[in-house]
Design an enzyme around this catalytic site. Structure first.
Site, mmCIF file in Angstrom:
data_model
loop_
_atom_site.group_PDB
_atom_site.id
_atom_site.type_symbol
_atom_site.label_atom_id
_atom_site.label_comp_id
_atom_site.label_asym_id
_atom_site.label_seq_id
_atom_site.Cartn_x
_atom_site.Cartn_y
_atom_site.Cartn_z
ATOM 1 N N ILE A 21 -3.860 0.982 1.394
ATOM 2 C CA ILE A 21 -4.247 -0.375 0.979
ATOM 3 C C ILE A 21 -3.016 -1.279 0.848
ATOM 4 O O ILE A 21 -3.128 -2.508 0.940
ATOM 5 C CB ILE A 21 -5.048 -0.316 -0.349
ATOM 6 N N HIS A 42 -2.190 13.888 -1.219
ATOM 7 C CA HIS A 42 -2.241 13.042 -0.022
ATOM 8 C C HIS A 42 -0.896 13.080 0.674
ATOM 9 O O HIS A 42 0.157 13.110 0.047
ATOM 10 C CB HIS A 42 -2.647 11.608 -0.357
#
Ligand code: DGP
Length: 114
Positions: free
Chosen positions: A31, A100
């Site tokens: 993002i 991640h």
């Protein structure tokens, strides 16, 4: 985990720009990108951090890196190179407690790290 942002993205409850999905891994664009290509690859199964890995996760983590290699080619950053990062814990700069792998590319990376 019901309150995990990345679990919500994997379930489709939070919108994301997905670039890959299979039974084990989801990859989507960060993002807040730190490079022209900035993709996050996450296991579909919730694991807080590298600290929680066991021997049973070895195939999964290997698969995460294989998918990263495929995505680097798909994004046309493989030839010039890219950086893979797994931030872990507060000193490591981990802000989302779901493992991640950051795939960063498309420009020279800053060095040294740390
Ligand atoms: P880290 O600092 O290693 O925990 O990185 C977490 C990354 O997750 C950070 O670069 C921003 C990204 N991120 C946080 N929330 C969202 C979100 O809702 N959607 C997407 N696409 N990325 C997010």
């Amino acid at each position: 985990m019901s309150d995990c942002i990345f679990c919500k993205i994997i379930k489709g409850d939070i919108p994301s720009t997905n670039v890959f999905r299979d039974k084990q891994v989801t990859a989507f664009r960060d993002i807040s990108p730190s490079a022209p290509t900035h993709i996050l690859l996450v296991p579909n199964r919730h694991i807080d951090s590298i600290n929680m890995l066991t021997g049973e996760d070895e195939q999964l983590m290997g698969h995460l890196f294989t998918v990263a290699s495929q995505l680097a080619m798909q994004e046309n950053v493989a030839e010039n190179g890219y950086r893979l990062i797994v931030n872990t814990g507060s000193h490591g700069g981990q802000t989302v407690p779901h493992i991640h792998l950051h795939l960063l590319g498309g420009a020279p990376m800053k060095h040294p790290m740390g």
